[in-house]
Design a protein around this motif. Sequence first.
Motif, PDB file in Angstrom:
ATOM      1  N   ASP A   1      66.875 -12.807  -9.927  1.00  0.00           N
ATOM      2  CA  ASP A   1      67.722 -14.003  -9.974  1.00  0.00           C
ATOM      3  C   ASP A   1      68.735 -14.003  -8.835  1.00  0.00           C
ATOM      4  O   ASP A   1      68.992 -15.012  -8.196  1.00  0.00           O
ATOM      5  CB  ASP A   1      68.448 -14.099 -11.308  1.00  0.00           C
ATOM      6  CG  ASP A   1      67.507 -14.463 -12.450  1.00  0.00           C
ATOM      7  OD1 ASP A   1      66.399 -14.931 -12.170  1.00  0.00           O
ATOM      8  OD2 ASP A   1      67.894 -14.258 -13.615  1.00  0.00           O
TER       9      ASP A   1
ATOM     10  N   ASN B   1      81.272  -8.828 -14.946  1.00  0.00           N
ATOM     11  CA  ASN B   1      81.361  -9.433 -13.618  1.00  0.00           C
ATOM     12  C   ASN B   1      82.156  -8.494 -12.713  1.00  0.00           C
ATOM     13  O   ASN B   1      83.392  -8.455 -12.763  1.00  0.00           O
ATOM     14  CB  ASN B   1      82.040 -10.804 -13.724  1.00  0.00           C
ATOM     15  CG  ASN B   1      82.023 -11.563 -12.418  1.00  0.00           C
ATOM     16  OD1 ASN B   1      82.106 -10.981 -11.346  1.00  0.00           O
ATOM     17  ND2 ASN B   1      81.924 -12.872 -12.514  1.00  0.00           N
TER      18      ASN B   1
ATOM     19  N   ALA C   1      73.682  -4.444 -14.235  1.00  0.00           N
ATOM     20  CA  ALA C   1      72.590  -5.338 -13.872  1.00  0.00           C
ATOM     21  C   ALA C   1      72.902  -6.797 -14.174  1.00  0.00           C
ATOM     22  O   ALA C   1      72.518  -7.696 -13.415  1.00  0.00           O
ATOM     23  CB  ALA C   1      71.316  -4.923 -14.612  1.00  0.00           C
ATOM     24  N   ASN C   2      73.590  -7.054 -15.276  1.00  0.00           N
ATOM     25  CA  ASN C   2      73.762  -8.413 -15.782  1.00  0.00           C
ATOM     26  C   ASN C   2      75.222  -8.859 -15.640  1.00  0.00           C
ATOM     27  O   ASN C   2      76.084  -8.424 -16.404  1.00  0.00           O
ATOM     28  CB  ASN C   2      73.342  -8.453 -17.256  1.00  0.00           C
ATOM     29  CG  ASN C   2      73.416  -9.851 -17.845  1.00  0.00           C
ATOM     30  OD1 ASN C   2      73.847 -10.794 -17.191  1.00  0.00           O
ATOM     31  ND2 ASN C   2      72.992  -9.981 -19.091  1.00  0.00           N
TER      32      ASN C   2
ATOM     33  N   ARG D   1      73.273  -1.721 -18.300  1.00  0.00           N
ATOM     34  CA  ARG D   1      72.953  -3.151 -18.343  1.00  0.00           C
ATOM     35  C   ARG D   1      74.127  -4.004 -17.864  1.00  0.00           C
ATOM     36  O   ARG D   1      73.932  -5.112 -17.358  1.00  0.00           O
ATOM     37  CB  ARG D   1      72.550  -3.562 -19.765  1.00  0.00           C
ATOM     38  CG  ARG D   1      71.208  -2.994 -20.202  1.00  0.00           C
ATOM     39  CD  ARG D   1      70.743  -3.581 -21.517  1.00  0.00           C
ATOM     40  NE  ARG D   1      69.439  -3.073 -21.894  1.00  0.00           N
ATOM     41  CZ  ARG D   1      68.542  -3.748 -22.595  1.00  0.00           C
ATOM     42  NH1 ARG D   1      68.820  -4.973 -23.017  1.00  0.00           N
ATOM     43  NH2 ARG D   1      67.377  -3.214 -22.902  1.00  0.00           N
ATOM     44  N   CYS D   2      75.335  -3.498 -18.037  1.00  0.00           N
ATOM     45  CA  CYS D   2      76.518  -4.203 -17.528  1.00  0.00           C
ATOM     46  C   CYS D   2      76.462  -4.328 -16.010  1.00  0.00           C
ATOM     47  O   CYS D   2      76.954  -5.307 -15.438  1.00  0.00           O
ATOM     48  CB  CYS D   2      77.791  -3.464 -17.933  1.00  0.00           C
ATOM     49  SG  CYS D   2      78.166  -3.533 -19.697  1.00  0.00           S
TER      50      CYS D   2
ATOM     51  N   TYR E   1      64.403  -4.921 -17.807  1.00  0.00           N
ATOM     52  CA  TYR E   1      65.638  -5.683 -18.017  1.00  0.00           C
ATOM     53  C   TYR E   1      66.353  -5.947 -16.688  1.00  0.00           C
ATOM     54  O   TYR E   1      66.749  -7.079 -16.390  1.00  0.00           O
ATOM     55  CB  TYR E   1      66.566  -4.918 -18.956  1.00  0.00           C
ATOM     56  CG  TYR E   1      67.880  -5.617 -19.238  1.00  0.00           C
ATOM     57  CD1 TYR E   1      67.983  -6.537 -20.275  1.00  0.00           C
ATOM     58  CD2 TYR E   1      69.017  -5.345 -18.475  1.00  0.00           C
ATOM     59  CE1 TYR E   1      69.184  -7.177 -20.540  1.00  0.00           C
ATOM     60  CE2 TYR E   1      70.212  -5.980 -18.737  1.00  0.00           C
ATOM     61  CZ  TYR E   1      70.298  -6.898 -19.762  1.00  0.00           C
ATOM     62  OH  TYR E   1      71.492  -7.529 -20.010  1.00  0.00           O
ATOM     63  N   SER E   2      66.507  -4.921 -15.888  1.00  0.00           N
ATOM     64  CA  SER E   2      67.293  -5.051 -14.661  1.00  0.00           C
ATOM     65  C   SER E   2      66.583  -5.887 -13.604  1.00  0.00           C
ATOM     66  O   SER E   2      67.239  -6.602 -12.831  1.00  0.00           O
ATOM     67  CB  SER E   2      67.627  -3.676 -14.098  1.00  0.00           C
ATOM     68  OG  SER E   2      66.455  -2.971 -13.737  1.00  0.00           O
TER      69      SER E   2
ATOM     70  N   GLN F   1      64.836  -8.570 -13.874  1.00  0.00           N
ATOM     71  CA  GLN F   1      64.982 -10.015 -14.021  1.00  0.00           C
ATOM     72  C   GLN F   1      66.276 -10.507 -13.385  1.00  0.00           C
ATOM     73  O   GLN F   1      66.309 -11.581 -12.780  1.00  0.00           O
ATOM     74  CB  GLN F   1      64.927 -10.403 -15.502  1.00  0.00           C
ATOM     75  CG  GLN F   1      66.040  -9.834 -16.351  1.00  0.00           C
ATOM     76  CD  GLN F   1      65.935 -10.261 -17.793  1.00  0.00           C
ATOM     77  OE1 GLN F   1      65.798 -11.452 -18.084  1.00  0.00           O
ATOM     78  NE2 GLN F   1      66.016  -9.307 -18.707  1.00  0.00           N
ATOM     79  N   PHE F   2      67.344  -9.713 -13.460  1.00  0.00           N
ATOM     80  CA  PHE F   2      68.614 -10.124 -12.866  1.00  0.00           C
ATOM     81  C   PHE F   2      68.615  -9.883 -11.362  1.00  0.00           C
ATOM     82  O   PHE F   2      69.199 -10.655 -10.607  1.00  0.00           O
ATOM     83  CB  PHE F   2      69.761  -9.377 -13.537  1.00  0.00           C
ATOM     84  CG  PHE F   2      69.893  -9.703 -14.990  1.00  0.00           C
ATOM     85  CD1 PHE F   2      70.428 -10.912 -15.397  1.00  0.00           C
ATOM     86  CD2 PHE F   2      69.436  -8.823 -15.962  1.00  0.00           C
ATOM     87  CE1 PHE F   2      70.523 -11.235 -16.740  1.00  0.00           C
ATOM     88  CE2 PHE F   2      69.535  -9.139 -17.302  1.00  0.00           C
ATOM     89  CZ  PHE F   2      70.074 -10.352 -17.689  1.00  0.00           C
TER      90      PHE F   2
END
Length: 224
Positions: free
Chosen positions: A221, A115, A109-110, A106-107, A214-215, A217-218
């Motif tokens: 974006d 960062n 993806a988001n 998730r790190c 989950y992934s 959606q990012f």
Amino acid sequence: MTPKPLLHRDDPEAAPLVGNIKVTRDDWLNIGLDVLIRDGEERVKVLALAEAMGVSRSSFYWYFKSRQDLLDALLTRWEETNTAGLIAQAAAPAERITGAVLNIFRCIANPALFNTALDFAVRDWARRSDAVLARMRDGDAARVAALTEMFARYGCGEREAVTRAKVLYYMQLGYDMAEPEESHDYRLEMTPEYLKVFTGQAPTADELAEFSDYSRQFWQDLSR
């Protein structure tokens, strides 16, 4: 491409500023991070940042004692974002080790959790600063320790846990640095195979479905 940081005064959801204040401390930090990522720490200059925000240089000193104070704050923001984010994900609950590793994914993806561009900027900076290098090494050690503990929770012995932690962590750093041209669908297709390599186990269909939702959606974006 890193998006231009949104200033407090341009954010319709932000509370109004008081008096003659046009920007906040976070505005200085956000635009400083933008320049750090895009151009490196040598280009993080007080006057240039003030001109980019359309404010006076003197307003900088409401929030920071010096340029070095700002640079230190940027490093702290990196630690609070990337190192803290990865450690929190490593401690997140999961029924199986495959789900735990998907929490780490998730790190990727988001960007709010980790960062990647900022991490690369700090690593580049560390090549020119012993102080930054020391903080980077401390961060790497803390991240690997958190991943080691994660693997240990799911039954790995001490040496196996630290080995799997390092393989997962350093492989991901190198993978992101290589920037392979892969679609999101392809990455999702390969995720079960990566999980088998990292954990020795296959993920469940529910674990993959949850991570896929989950992934996406990012990914959407970032594609807008």
